[in-house]
Design a protein around this motif. Structure first.
Motif, PDB file in Angstrom:
ATOM      1  N   GLU A  26       0.836  -1.204   0.000  1.00 22.94           N
ATOM      2  CA  GLU A  26       0.000   0.000   0.000  1.00 22.94           C
ATOM      3  C   GLU A  26       0.871   1.255   0.000  1.00 22.94           C
ATOM      4  O   GLU A  26       0.610   2.212  -0.727  1.00 22.94           O
ATOM      5  CB  GLU A  26      -0.928   0.000   1.210  1.00 22.94           C
ATOM      6  N   ARG A  27       1.941   1.231   0.771  1.00 25.65           N
ATOM      7  CA  ARG A  27       2.863   2.373   0.804  1.00 25.65           C
ATOM      8  C   ARG A  27       3.591   2.525  -0.530  1.00 25.65           C
ATOM      9  O   ARG A  27       3.824   3.648  -0.982  1.00 25.65           O
ATOM     10  CB  ARG A  27       3.893   2.207   1.947  1.00 25.65           C
ATOM     11  N   VAL A  28       3.933   1.407  -1.178  1.00 31.91           N
ATOM     12  CA  VAL A  28       4.542   1.477  -2.515  1.00 31.91           C
ATOM     13  C   VAL A  28       3.578   2.199  -3.452  1.00 31.91           C
ATOM     14  O   VAL A  28       3.984   3.067  -4.232  1.00 31.91           O
ATOM     15  CB  VAL A  28       4.889   0.064  -3.053  1.00 31.91           C
ATOM     16  N   GLY A  29       2.304   1.848  -3.370  1.00 32.54           N
ATOM     17  CA  GLY A  29       1.295   2.524  -4.187  1.00 32.54           C
ATOM     18  C   GLY A  29       1.227   4.013  -3.893  1.00 32.54           C
ATOM     19  O   GLY A  29       1.091   4.829  -4.812  1.00 32.54           O
ATOM     20  N   ASP A  30       1.336   4.375  -2.618  1.00 30.77           N
ATOM     21  CA  ASP A  30       1.336   5.798  -2.241  1.00 30.77           C
ATOM     22  C   ASP A  30       2.524   6.526  -2.862  1.00 30.77           C
ATOM     23  O   ASP A  30       2.382   7.644  -3.378  1.00 30.77           O
ATOM     24  CB  ASP A  30       1.391   5.957  -0.710  1.00 30.77           C
ATOM     25  N   HIS A  31       3.695   5.894  -2.811  1.00 37.70           N
ATOM     26  CA  HIS A  31       4.886   6.520  -3.394  1.00 37.70           C
ATOM     27  C   HIS A  31       4.768   6.619  -4.916  1.00 37.70           C
ATOM     28  O   HIS A  31       5.175   7.625  -5.507  1.00 37.70           O
ATOM     29  CB  HIS A  31       6.153   5.759  -2.998  1.00 37.70           C
ATOM     30  N   ALA A  32       4.198   5.598  -5.537  1.00 39.47           N
ATOM     31  CA  ALA A  32       3.989   5.642  -6.987  1.00 39.47           C
ATOM     32  C   ALA A  32       3.024   6.776  -7.339  1.00 39.47           C
ATOM     33  O   ALA A  32       3.246   7.513  -8.313  1.00 39.47           O
ATOM     34  CB  ALA A  32       3.455   4.305  -7.493  1.00 39.47           C
ATOM     35  N   GLU A  33       1.992   6.932  -6.533  1.00 32.11           N
ATOM     36  CA  GLU A  33       1.038   8.023  -6.753  1.00 32.11           C
ATOM     37  C   GLU A  33       1.730   9.378  -6.584  1.00 32.11           C
ATOM     38  O   GLU A  33       1.490  10.306  -7.369  1.00 32.11           O
ATOM     39  CB  GLU A  33      -0.123   7.898  -5.766  1.00 32.11           C
ATOM     40  N   ASN A  34       2.604   9.482  -5.604  1.00 30.02           N
ATOM     41  CA  ASN A  34       3.371  10.724  -5.413  1.00 30.02           C
ATOM     42  C   ASN A  34       4.192  11.047  -6.656  1.00 30.02           C
ATOM     43  O   ASN A  34       4.267  12.207  -7.082  1.00 30.02           O
ATOM     44  CB  ASN A  34       4.316  10.609  -4.211  1.00 30.02           C
ATOM     45  N   ILE A  35       4.822  10.029  -7.238  1.00 32.00           N
ATOM     46  CA  ILE A  35       5.645  10.239  -8.432  1.00 32.00           C
ATOM     47  C   ILE A  35       4.780  10.720  -9.593  1.00 32.00           C
ATOM     48  O   ILE A  35       5.174  11.637 -10.325  1.00 32.00           O
ATOM     49  CB  ILE A  35       6.433   8.953  -8.782  1.00 32.00           C
ATOM     50  N   VAL A  36       3.603  10.135  -9.740  1.00 28.37           N
ATOM     51  CA  VAL A  36       2.687  10.567 -10.808  1.00 28.37           C
ATOM     52  C   VAL A  36       2.287  12.026 -10.578  1.00 28.37           C
ATOM     53  O   VAL A  36       2.269  12.831 -11.523  1.00 28.37           O
ATOM     54  CB  VAL A  36       1.445   9.655 -10.870  1.00 28.37           C
ATOM     55  N   GLU A  37       1.981  12.378  -9.349  1.00 29.45           N
ATOM     56  CA  GLU A  37       1.609  13.766  -9.039  1.00 29.45           C
ATOM     57  C   GLU A  37       2.763  14.727  -9.329  1.00 29.45           C
ATOM     58  O   GLU A  37       2.539  15.841  -9.833  1.00 29.45           O
ATOM     59  CB  GLU A  37       1.153  13.884  -7.585  1.00 29.45           C
ATOM     60  N   LEU A  38       3.978  14.303  -9.017  1.00 31.16           N
ATOM     61  CA  LEU A  38       5.140  15.138  -9.318  1.00 31.16           C
ATOM     62  C   LEU A  38       5.317  15.305 -10.825  1.00 31.16           C
ATOM     63  O   LEU A  38       5.635  16.401 -11.298  1.00 31.16           O
ATOM     64  CB  LEU A  38       6.403  14.535  -8.690  1.00 31.16           C
TER      65      LEU A  38
END
Length: 148
Positions: A26-38
Motif C-alpha cells: 500500500e505504501r509502494v502505491g502511495d509513493h507511486a502516486e506521489n511520483i505521478v503527481e510530481l
C-alpha cells in the motif's frame, strides 16, 4: 477474519507475512502516486529535466522496479534466498540515490538545473528510494528471523 481463526502454525505465519506485506505494498502505491503527481506538476508548470537527470531517473527506476519484482517473487514463493538478494541489492539503490543527489547538487551549482525542477527531481528520488525500502521490508518478512 482469517487472523481470528485457529490456523496451523505454517498457515498462520504465512497469513501474518502476507498481511505485513500488504501494508508495505500500500505504501509502494502511495509513493507511486506521489511520483505521478510530481510528473503532473512538472508537466503543468513546463518544468524540463536535463537529459542527464532523465537518464539517471530511468536507471534508478529500473533498479527499484527490479528489486520490487524480486521481493514480490520471494513473497510468492516463500524463497528466503531471493529475499536475501533483495536486501543485499537495496544498498545499491541507497548508494545510487545518494550519488544522484550529489550529481543534482552539482547541476544546480553549475546552473544547468533550476530550483523548481530540482525540487521535483529530489522528491522523485526520495519516493523511488522509499519504494526500495518497502521492497526490503517485504523481503524481511519472507526471511523471518534468518540472518542476512
Amino acid at each position: 477474519a482469517i487472523s481470528g481463526k485457529n490456523l496451523p502454525a505454517g498457515l498462520s505465519q504465512k497469513s501474518h507475512t502476507i498481511l505485513q506485506a500488504v501494508g508495505d505494498l500500500e505504501r509502494v502505491g502511495d509513493h507511486a502516486e506521489n511520483i505521478v503527481e510530481l510528473a503532473d506538476y512538472a508537466t503543468a508548470h513546463g518544468l524540463v529535466f536535463s537529459e542527464q537527470a532523465l537518464e539517471d531517473l530511468k536507471k534508478l527506476t529500473e533498479r527499484v522496479k527490479q528489486i520490487l519484482l524480486l521481493a514480490l517473487e520471494a513473497l510468492e514463493k516463500g524463497d528466503k534466498q531471493l529475499a536475501k538478494e533483495v536486501i543485499e541489492k537495496d544498498d545499491l539503490i541507497d548508494d545510487m540515490e545518494k550519488s544522484l543527489r550529489k550529481a543534482h547538487i552539482a547541476r544546480v551549482n553549475d546552473r544547468t538545473c533550476s530550483g523548481n525542477v530540482g525540487a521535483v527531481y529530489l522528491d522523485v528520488l526520495s519516493n523511488l528510494e522509499r519504494i526500495g525500502d518497502h521492497s526490503v521490508n517485504i523481503a524481511g518478512y519472507v526471511r523471518g528471523n534468518d540472518p542476512v
